[in-house]
Write an enzyme that holds these catalytic residues in place. Structure first.
Site, PDB file in Angstrom:
ATOM      1  N   SER A  68     -10.537   0.059   6.586  1.00 30.55           N
ATOM      2  CA  SER A  68      -9.873   0.120   5.277  1.00 30.55           C
ATOM      3  C   SER A  68      -9.220  -1.152   4.787  1.00 30.55           C
ATOM      4  CB  SER A  68      -8.831   1.227   5.274  1.00 30.55           C
ATOM      5  OG  SER A  68      -9.477   2.453   5.058  1.00 30.55           O
ATOM      6  N   SER A  82      -9.933   2.289   2.356  1.00 29.46           N
ATOM      7  CA  SER A  82      -8.904   2.954   1.586  1.00 29.46           C
ATOM      8  C   SER A  82      -7.903   2.019   0.918  1.00 29.46           C
ATOM      9  CB  SER A  82      -8.153   3.940   2.483  1.00 29.46           C
ATOM     10  OG  SER A  82      -7.399   3.253   3.462  1.00 29.46           O
ATOM     11  N   LYS A 103       0.863  -1.183   0.000  1.00 36.20           N
ATOM     12  CA  LYS A 103       0.000   0.000   0.000  1.00 36.20           C
ATOM     13  C   LYS A 103       0.902   1.236   0.000  1.00 36.20           C
ATOM     14  CE  LYS A 103      -3.976   2.025   2.476  1.00 36.20           C
ATOM     15  NZ  LYS A 103      -4.956   1.854   3.568  1.00 36.20           N
TER      16      LYS A 103
HETATM   17  N1  GLN Z   1     -13.648   4.945   5.602  1.00 40.99           N
HETATM   18  C1  GLN Z   1     -12.964   5.289   6.807  1.00 40.99           C
HETATM   19  C2  GLN Z   1     -12.439   6.703   6.738  1.00 40.99           C
HETATM   20  O1  GLN Z   1     -12.613   7.300   5.741  1.00 40.99           O
HETATM   21  C3  GLN Z   1     -11.857   4.314   7.097  1.00 40.99           C
HETATM   22  C4  GLN Z   1     -10.579   4.640   6.467  1.00 40.99           C
HETATM   23  C5  GLN Z   1      -9.465   3.785   6.941  1.00 40.99           C
HETATM   24  O2  GLN Z   1      -9.660   2.777   7.613  1.00 40.99           O
HETATM   25  N2  GLN Z   1      -8.253   4.207   6.620  1.00 40.99           N
HETATM   26  O3  GLN Z   1     -11.893   7.228   7.665  1.00 40.99           O
END
Ligand code: GLN
Length: 488
Positions: free
Chosen positions: A177, A153, A76
């Site tokens: 995410s 994400s 990532k």
């Molecule tokens: N969708 C969540 C956010 O926007 C989770 C994102 C994440 O886990 N990095 O914060």
């Protein structure tokens, strides 16, 4: 060779049936062929990959093979990689080349893995569909013509692994995410206990929630990845002393006479989910029962408030973490009339809308007028949820719940910010509490798309979480190779 799971490929590498160079070349060919369609890689590193693979074959020939020697993985693009551009999918870091290696990526190097490249994500990991990426959204390899989201994400990670463009990948999970993208791409996504994998060198979003973890095609694969990624790290003050050991297929914990109590969260029963999710979840619970598990209802009274607490705490921490991007030391700089003007112009040009929205929310909830009513209140909710989970784990060993309400949505869906936030309902509580949760495929919906469910455990019960997930995986028994791209 791309049809091999990580576990299978490792076996074939170890018994000499295939070489790391051959396997890596196969993956690089796939990336060449489909990388642009899926938009999952931000940076491909073919020379590095071939060099890693050759070194791996040499180690194996010398009888000094490392635990994951020769397995081609994707990283990532939130993990700093020495000498390789690390963008966090932001214009702010479009040309940032770190001089240091994150602990997780270093651990994977030490385990012998081959780096294929850096994969796409939501900008600074803020988002749910990977649409906030400066590089455009990655595509879900399932029913590609529909251009569905691969989630976020860690959407580049799931797109790459599901599409056969990496054998496994790293992800990070701050509010879901790893688990949400894994669920809607038919992959396994493991958010380990907070502190099991070091955050050092992983670009910070919300430090008390950020959790690196693996995304893989099978539960066994995810366990092997996690074992390589985890480990105590002095450079991260929240790093746990507990390690995670696993060097082969996971052992069954059901069906061998032992009673396992599996909890179902009462408060989630009234949350609206698709009929498919409901049916498949119930089916998998029935399977667990027939394997000898005892199903018990547990209550986490404030769990539906987790979302509100999360969307106060995460932006608050983000507003502090992202203050460092000022155009001075690294990242984008837009010259202004004076130093403050340079700060303003650099930040205005470098960050996307969602990241700005989070920083504004975060700054607001931390302001002296709002601190008590928002931030402190969210912290109290967090504590209540944590206490409730502790109490629940006295009544059961592990807990299960859906990973999402439904299947992957179209990237063209035009959701409002709050509608995106609401999609995290099933995942954020585990981040607030820091407990492990694994999303595992639980079946295919009527529309042919995969759905996932979570196995949740008490702190450091990561091994049992994965073991129960493996039971669910075999009961669901789906073919998680999307036909459009895996050439069947
Ligand atoms: N969708 C969540 C956010 O926007 C989770 C994102 C994440 O886990 N990095 O914060």
């Amino acid at each position: 060779m791309i049809n091999l799971t990580l576990t299978e490929a490792l076996k074939k590498l170890n018994n000499g049936e295939i070489s790391a160079v051959e396997l890596t070349r196969d993956y690089l060919d796939r990336i060449e062929k489909y990388g642009a369609d899926l938009n999952c890689y931000i940076t491909v590193t073919p020379e590095r990959a071939m060099a890693d693979a050759a070194a791996s074959d040499a180690r194996r020939a010398a009888g000094a093979a490392l635990p994951l020697d020769g397995l081609p993985i994707a990283m990532k693009d939130l993990f700093a990689t020495r000498g390789i551009r690390t963008t966090a999918a932001s214009k702010m870091l479009e040309n940032f080349v770190p001089e240091y290696e994150s602990t997780v990526s270093q651990n994977l190097i030490n385990a012998g893995t081959v780096l294929l490249g850096k994969v796409n994500l939501d900008e600074f990991a803020m988002g749910t569909f990977s649409k906030t990426s400066f590089f455009g959204a990655p595509i879900n390899p399932w029913q590609m013509e529909k251009r569905l989201t691969a989630g976020g994400s860690s959407g580049g990670s799931t797109s790459a692994v599901a599409g056969g463009l990496a054998i496994a990948a790293t992800g990070t999970d701050t509010g879901g995410s790893i688990r949400f993208p894994a669920a809607i791409t038919g992959m396994v996504g493991m958010k380990p206990t907070y502190g099991l994998c070091s955050r050092w060198g992983c670009i910070a979003y919300a430090s008390s929630l950020d959790t690196p973890g693996p995304i893989a095609r099978t539960v066994d694969d995810a366990a092997l990845m996690l074992a390589a990624m985890a480990g105590h790290d002095e450079k991260d003050s929240t790093s746990a002393k507990n390690g995670f050991k696993c060097n082969g297929p996971l052992e069954a914990i059901l069906g061998n006479g032992k009673k396992l109590r599996v909890g179902v969260i009462k408060e989630f029963a009234n949350v609206e989910i698709s009929d498919d999710m409901k049916t498949l979840f119930e089916k998998r619970i029935a399977d667990l029962k027939s394997l000898g598990a005892e199903i018990v209802e547990v209550s986490i009274p404030n769990i539906l408030d987790a979302l509100a607490a999360y969307y106060i705490i995460a932006p608050a921490e983000a507003s502090s973490n992202l203050a460092r991007y000022d155009g001075m030391r690294y990242g984008l700089r837009v010259e202004g009339n004076d130093i403050y003007d340079t700060f303003d112009k650099s930040r205005a040009a470098g960050f996307g809308d969602e990241v700005k929205r989070r920083m504004i929310i975060g700054t607001a909830v931390l302001s002296s007028e709002s601190y008590d009513v928002y931030f402190m209140q969210a912290a109290r909710v967090r504590r209540l949820i944590s206490d409730a989970f502790n109490a629940a784990f006295k009544k059961c060993d592990l807990i299960v719940c859906p990973s999402s309400a439904g299947t992957a949505m179209s990237l063209a869906s035009d959701l409002k910010p709050l509608e995106y936030y609401a999609l995290d309902l099933f995942t954020v509580a585990m981040n607030l509490v820091g407990i492990p949760a694994c999303s595992v495929p639980c079946g295919l919906a009527q529309n042919g798309l995969p759905l996932g469910m979570q196995v949740i455990g008490a702190r450091f019960d990561d091994m049992r979480v994965l073991q129960l997930a493996k039971h669910i995986e075999s009961a669901a028994n789906i073919d998680n190779r999307p036909t459009t791209i895996m050439g069947k």
